[in-house]
Scaffold this active site. Sequence first.
Site, short mmCIF file in Angstrom:
data_model
loop_
_atom_site.label_atom_id
_atom_site.label_comp_id
_atom_site.label_asym_id
_atom_site.label_seq_id
_atom_site.Cartn_x
_atom_site.Cartn_y
_atom_site.Cartn_z
N GLN A 12 0.82 -1.22 0.00
CA GLN A 12 0.00 0.00 0.00
C GLN A 12 0.86 1.27 0.00
O GLN A 12 0.52 2.24 -0.67
CB GLN A 12 -1.04 0.02 1.11
CG GLN A 12 -0.57 -0.25 2.51
CD GLN A 12 -1.69 0.03 3.54
OE1 GLN A 12 -2.69 0.66 3.24
NE2 GLN A 12 -1.49 -0.43 4.76
N ALA A 63 8.39 -5.53 3.61
CA ALA A 63 8.43 -6.10 4.97
C ALA A 63 7.39 -7.19 5.08
O ALA A 63 6.46 -7.25 4.29
CB ALA A 63 8.15 -5.01 6.01
N TYR A 128 6.82 -8.96 15.37
CA TYR A 128 6.87 -7.96 14.30
C TYR A 128 7.68 -6.75 14.76
O TYR A 128 8.61 -6.31 14.06
CB TYR A 128 5.45 -7.54 13.90
CG TYR A 128 5.40 -6.36 12.95
CD1 TYR A 128 5.83 -6.48 11.64
CD2 TYR A 128 4.92 -5.12 13.38
CE1 TYR A 128 5.78 -5.39 10.77
CE2 TYR A 128 4.86 -4.03 12.52
CZ TYR A 128 5.29 -4.17 11.22
OH TYR A 128 5.25 -3.10 10.36
N LYS A 132 11.29 -5.54 13.24
CA LYS A 132 11.44 -4.23 12.59
C LYS A 132 12.50 -3.39 13.31
O LYS A 132 13.27 -2.66 12.66
CB LYS A 132 10.09 -3.48 12.58
CG LYS A 132 9.04 -4.07 11.66
CD LYS A 132 9.37 -3.93 10.18
CE LYS A 132 9.39 -2.51 9.70
NZ LYS A 132 9.65 -2.41 8.23
N1 LIG Z 1 0.73 -1.04 7.46
C1 LIG Z 1 0.98 -0.39 8.59
O1 LIG Z 1 0.07 -0.08 9.37
C2 LIG Z 1 2.40 -0.01 8.92
C3 LIG Z 1 2.63 0.67 10.13
C4 LIG Z 1 3.94 1.02 10.44
C5 LIG Z 1 4.98 0.72 9.58
N2 LIG Z 1 4.71 0.05 8.43
C6 LIG Z 1 5.84 -0.27 7.58
O2 LIG Z 1 5.65 0.41 6.33
C7 LIG Z 1 6.20 -0.36 5.27
C8 LIG Z 1 5.16 -0.50 4.17
O3 LIG Z 1 4.00 -1.11 4.74
P1 LIG Z 1 2.73 -1.47 3.86
O4 LIG Z 1 1.54 -1.21 4.70
O5 LIG Z 1 2.84 -0.85 2.51
O6 LIG Z 1 2.91 -3.04 3.77
P2 LIG Z 1 2.40 -4.06 2.65
O7 LIG Z 1 1.21 -3.51 1.96
O8 LIG Z 1 2.32 -5.39 3.32
O9 LIG Z 1 3.63 -4.04 1.62
C9 LIG Z 1 4.83 -4.71 1.88
C10 LIG Z 1 5.28 -5.35 0.59
O10 LIG Z 1 6.53 -6.02 0.82
C11 LIG Z 1 6.47 -7.26 0.13
N3 LIG Z 1 7.39 -8.25 0.65
C12 LIG Z 1 7.20 -9.13 1.68
N4 LIG Z 1 8.26 -9.93 1.80
C13 LIG Z 1 9.15 -9.58 0.84
C14 LIG Z 1 10.41 -10.06 0.45
N5 LIG Z 1 10.99 -11.10 1.08
N6 LIG Z 1 11.05 -9.48 -0.59
C15 LIG Z 1 10.47 -8.44 -1.25
N7 LIG Z 1 9.27 -7.92 -0.93
C16 LIG Z 1 8.60 -8.50 0.10
C17 LIG Z 1 5.02 -7.70 0.32
O11 LIG Z 1 4.68 -8.73 -0.58
P3 LIG Z 1 3.54 -9.77 -0.14
O12 LIG Z 1 2.30 -8.99 0.09
O13 LIG Z 1 3.45 -10.69 -1.32
O14 LIG Z 1 4.03 -10.43 1.10
C18 LIG Z 1 4.28 -6.40 0.07
O15 LIG Z 1 4.01 -6.18 -1.29
C19 LIG Z 1 6.67 -1.67 5.90
O16 LIG Z 1 8.05 -1.60 6.09
C20 LIG Z 1 5.95 -1.74 7.23
O17 LIG Z 1 6.68 -2.47 8.18
C21 LIG Z 1 3.45 -0.31 8.08
#
Ligand SMILES: NC(=O)c1ccc[n+]([C@@H]2O[C@H](COP(=O)([O-])OP(=O)(O)OC[C@H]3O[C@@H](n4cnc5c(N)ncnc54)[C@H](OP(=O)(O)O)[C@@H]3O)[C@@H](O)[C@H]2O)c1
Length: 290
Positions: A12, A63, A128, A132
Amino acid sequence: MPNVLITGGKGQLGLELAQRFAEKVVVETTTSIDVDEVDVTNRDQVDELFRFLRPDIVVHAAAMTQVDACEENAETAFKVNALGTRWVYEASRSIGAHMCYVSTDYIFDGQADTAYTEWDTPNPASVYGKSKLAGERELGKDALIVRTSWVVGRFGHNMVKTILKLADSPGDLRFVNDQVGSPTVAGDLADKIVQLTLEKRIGVYNVTNSGQTSWYELARFVLQSAGHDPERVKAISSSELPSERKAPRPNYSVLAPTALRLSDAGVLPHWQDSIRDLVQYLTIQKGQSG
Ligand SMILES: NC(=O)c1ccc[n+]([C@@H]2O[C@H](COP(=O)([O-])OP(=O)(O)OC[C@H]3O[C@@H](n4cnc5c(N)ncnc54)[C@H](OP(=O)(O)O)[C@@H]3O)[C@@H](O)[C@H]2O)c1
């Protein structure tokens, strides 16, 4: 002009980042990758990609983000979130790229009652959060760390979309009122990451929408913004949630944007303004598609 590489490009945040960087006239090229192209846990693949693309800016948004799955698969969580970050940092350094790592409020235990600053001591309770934080510790002082929370947006699965879907079905909605944080709309977060990376900033920055709320209040606000009756949302406590939610969630995880504020880098809009716009966007989109 810099070439930009985004990991987690189908997530996202990654999808928003790709659009925002591509719109910048001061950016030469923007490339997004996800796990189906390059797995960040594969050191050779990461190294080869970086030598081929030679990006100047790397935003590492990939992630393992499903917190309950992390609790059950700790080795995988650390492999992706900690070791994967090691490989991305190592490859960035080898070609002189500036790296931004996206981190989380889950690095804190949530026992505080005032917002966490960038200089407060982390103490994660979940796998998690631990993985992180381990990712943060893979980085040198030349990296940028953006900590964020409760990310929602136009793309992927997120809580605002879940609330809107539940609102379309009859009956009450039950949300906890004892977990407090700051919702962050992915577009706002992406804009700030673009700014901070183009300014070549290093160190830790808390980047969330301003203000704080509980999931209960957020659900009420989303219903109201979508023209539904907010009284349908009932407050429950975390202890009433289903037991399959394995990972402990922080009770209070508001991140103060102290580094942004003290360095005049600009803070994000209030969550209500950004969530209202997001709900409007998602509602119009749903009307067009159905
Ligand atoms: N979402 C939240 O509320 C939140 C809050 C705080 C911080 N964050 C951080 O913000 C960042 C972006 O989050 P987001 O919400 O955009 O997460 P997301 O929608 O889950 O996107 C993460 C992407 O990383 C991919 N991924 C997973 N394992 C991987 C690997 N081994 N190699 C390459 N790509 C891989 C995932 O693929 P798959 O879907 O196929 O696994 C997914 O497309 C992350 O670092 C997260 O920890 C998120």
